[in-house]
Design an enzyme around this catalytic site. Structure first.
Site, PDB file in Angstrom:
ATOM      1  N   GLU A 113      -5.487  -8.142  -0.374  1.00 55.07           N
ATOM      2  CA  GLU A 113      -6.267  -7.901   0.842  1.00 55.07           C
ATOM      3  C   GLU A 113      -7.705  -7.580   0.472  1.00 55.07           C
ATOM      4  OE1 GLU A 113      -4.845  -4.957   3.651  1.00 55.07           O
ATOM      5  OE2 GLU A 113      -2.770  -5.598   3.377  1.00 55.07           O
ATOM      6  N   GLU A 145       0.803  -1.226   0.000  1.00 54.77           N
ATOM      7  CA  GLU A 145       0.000   0.000   0.000  1.00 54.77           C
ATOM      8  C   GLU A 145       0.835   1.273   0.000  1.00 54.77           C
ATOM      9  OE1 GLU A 145      -3.360   0.268   2.557  1.00 54.77           O
ATOM     10  OE2 GLU A 145      -4.316  -1.493   1.690  1.00 54.77           O
TER      11      GLU A 145
HETATM   12  C1  PNW Z   1      -4.843  -1.844   4.825  1.00 52.63           C
HETATM   13  N1  PNW Z   1      -8.731   3.056   3.306  1.00 52.63           N
HETATM   14  O1  PNW Z   1      -4.947  -0.512   5.217  1.00 52.63           O
HETATM   15  C2  PNW Z   1      -3.505  -2.336   5.343  1.00 52.63           C
HETATM   16  O2  PNW Z   1      -2.695  -2.916   4.361  1.00 52.63           O
HETATM   17  C3  PNW Z   1      -3.633  -3.233   6.534  1.00 52.63           C
HETATM   18  O3  PNW Z   1      -2.446  -3.187   7.266  1.00 52.63           O
HETATM   19  C4  PNW Z   1      -4.849  -2.835   7.345  1.00 52.63           C
HETATM   20  O4  PNW Z   1      -4.925  -3.448   8.597  1.00 52.63           O
HETATM   21  C5  PNW Z   1      -6.061  -3.157   6.497  1.00 52.63           C
HETATM   22  O5  PNW Z   1      -5.960  -2.541   5.227  1.00 52.63           O
HETATM   23  C6  PNW Z   1      -7.371  -2.752   7.151  1.00 52.63           C
HETATM   24  O6  PNW Z   1      -7.395  -1.379   7.367  1.00 52.63           O
HETATM   25  C7  PNW Z   1      -5.932   0.328   4.732  1.00 52.63           C
HETATM   26  O7  PNW Z   1      -8.873   4.128   3.900  1.00 52.63           O
HETATM   27  C8  PNW Z   1      -6.035   1.577   5.309  1.00 52.63           C
HETATM   28  O8  PNW Z   1      -9.412   2.783   2.277  1.00 52.63           O
HETATM   29  C9  PNW Z   1      -6.963   2.504   4.835  1.00 52.63           C
HETATM   30  C10 PNW Z   1      -7.774   2.145   3.768  1.00 52.63           C
HETATM   31  C11 PNW Z   1      -7.675   0.894   3.197  1.00 52.63           C
HETATM   32  C12 PNW Z   1      -6.753  -0.010   3.669  1.00 52.63           C
END
Ligand code: PNW
Length: 477
Positions: free
Chosen positions: A384, A183
């Site tokens: 994911e 990410e």
């Molecule tokens: C991801 N959004 O984070 C990360 O890769 C993980 O470490 C995390 O725990 C998981 O998704 C759940 O949050 C994100 O705002 C953070 O769309 C923010 C977003 C999406 C994924």
């Protein structure tokens, strides 16, 4: 017709006929990340990361939570691998903690760190679960932040490549799939400036992550460039050090513009918007150049880069990994000059348990279809997908009906994408277990398996059972 003459089963014809199946060999995986599950933050020679520093700073994480202990996966990995086997998972996407391998970020290797991942990989292989390793899931060695401002310096990209080469040389005999960074968009933008997300009804949500900087746009664009440069240098380092058949890619939280309607015109517009939305990350890594629109819009704030660096950033990869949670925006044709409009998300749009999670499963159809159409990769992984829920452990059970709904809806759309020819090789559910959800601490539960963070007891939820049956059937159930 009497009751006894009726069919004794109401199982849908689709489920029985296999009409909702995934391609054979499709991988059913679960995912975690080092800082979110391992704990043991200063054990066995591990150096501190920017997440240790950030979480130890009062006020940064809800409830004062930290990843110091987390799920204690560092010590309980054997139990956790057994639980994954019970899920019928055939792949595990975990991340390797850079400061566990190189406590100073560069230089001396911590053999205890290599030893931990080596034991984990052996345990996985013995359980018939393929290891998929992410090399960077946000826990930068603190020393690199201190020495040269972390990702603000190209030196961090070079240090990443050295680290990636070491891991490939030491563990590449058994790890056949590597993700460089996780990410880009999230860790770069939220960590170095803060990110605003559209939440419906004209509301936005601001998210910040470690190291908690607030850079101006020109500096941010340079950090973005260093992150994709690290990816490119990392790909080259892994190729140079792992056996020739190692597969390499990245895991990006791609922005997805969802067409409001499934018409050829609207789908074509959405695809164009998605390509530009991802210009500093996915697009430059897959095309080896910044789009004209990105550079024009950035103007004097454009990153400084060389042609050589662009060639490195565009190094050939074996698969595209995308984390898919929510639509970034909706688009529809209009008679505006550019031919479309951005449709605002409505105030009452359904949401899942975490603050930012706009719910629309159709993004699981469009994201891989757009990647296929724009860049035609050999293979795509959903690295994911999952949701937080207000899970409660009652009488030894967690009945997370909303997560089951979410997974069924998302996998139905993914199955529709594979049926339409999208080359998706596997799906990684986030996450096998509840864990440290960054700024939300332990308050946001994303797991198929419930974790009591007092006792660290693990309890599979209803959704774990769903995943187990779906993985067994290789189909939506
Ligand atoms: C991801 N959004 O984070 C990360 O890769 C993980 O470490 C995390 O725990 C998981 O998704 C759940 O949050 C994100 O705002 C953070 O769309 C923010 C977003 C999406 C994924």
């Amino acid at each position: 017709m009497s009751v006894s003459e009726q069919s004794t089963s109401t199982t849908s014809a689709d489920a029985l006929s296999g009409a909702r199946s995934f391609p054979s060999g499709f991988r059913w995986g679960v995912a975690t990340a080092a800082y979110q599950v391992e704990g043991a933050w200063d054990e066995d020679g591990k150096g501190p990361s920017i997440w240790d520093t950030y979480a130890h700073t009062p006020g940064m994480i809800q409830n004062g939570d930290t990843g110091d202990v987390a799920n204690d996966h560092y010590h309980r990995y054997a139990e956790d691998v057994a639980l994954m086997r019970d899920l019928n998972a055939t792949a595990y996407r975990f991340s390797i903690s850079w400061p566990r391998i190189l406590p100073e970020g560069t230089g001396a290797v911590n053999e205890n760190g290599i030893g931990f991942y080596s034991r984990l990989v052996d345990e996985l292989l013995a359980a018939g679960i393929e290891p998929f390793a992410t090399l960077y899931h946000w826990d930068l060695p603190q020393t690199l932040q201190d020495r040269f401002g972390g990702w603000q310096s190209a030196d961090t990209a070079k240090a990443f490549a050295d680290y990636a080469g070491i891991v490939a040389a030491r563990l590449g005999d058994r790890i056949r799939h590597f993700f460089t960074l996780n990410e880009f968009h999230t860790f770069v933008d939220t960590g170095h400036q803060g990110m605003e997300l559209e939440m419906g009804g004209g509301k936005t949500l601001r998210i910040e992550l470690a190291p908690g900087l607030r850079l101006v746009q020109k500096e941010l664009n340079q950090v973005r460039h260093h992150a994709v440069l690290a990816h490119g240098l990392g790909v080259q380092a892994i190729r140079a050090n792992a056996p020739a058949d190692a597969k390499i890619g990245f895991a990006e939280n791609m922005g997805c513009a969802v067409p409001a309607f499934d018409t050829p015109e609207c789908a074509a517009i959405a695809e164009r918007v998605t390509r530009e939305l991802n210009a500093p990350y996915l697009t430059v890594m897959l095309e080896g150049r910044y789009t004209d629109a990105y550079l024009a819009e950035a103007g004097a704030d454009a990153p400084v880069f060389s042609d050589n660096e662009l060639a490195t950033i565009g190094s050939p990869i074996d698969f595209v990994g995308i984390n898919v949670y929510r639509p970034s925006l909706y688009v529809a044709p209009s008679d505006e000059e550019r031919g479309y409009r951005e449709v605002p998300i409505s105030a009452s749009h359904p949401k899942m348990g975490s603050s930012w999670h706009i719910f629309d499963p159709v993004v699981m159809y469009w994201a891989p279809r757009q990647v296929q159409s724009l860049w035609a990769p050999e293979s795509i992984y959903i690295t994911e997908n999952g949701c937080a829920a207000a899970d409660a452990l009652v009488d030894g059970r967690v009945d997370d009906t909303d997560r089951v709904m979410f997974l069924r809806a998302c996998l139905s759309e993914l199955q529709r994408a594979t049926d339409a020819g999208a080359p998706v090789s596997g799906y990684f559910q986030w996450s096998s277990q509840d864990n440290f959800e960054w700024s939300a601490g332990y308050g946001n539960r994303f797991g198929l398996i419930h974790v009591d963070f007092e006792t660290l007891e693990r309890t599979p939820k209803l959704s774990a059972r769903w995943f187990r049956e779906a993985a067994r059937a290789n189909a939506v159930i």
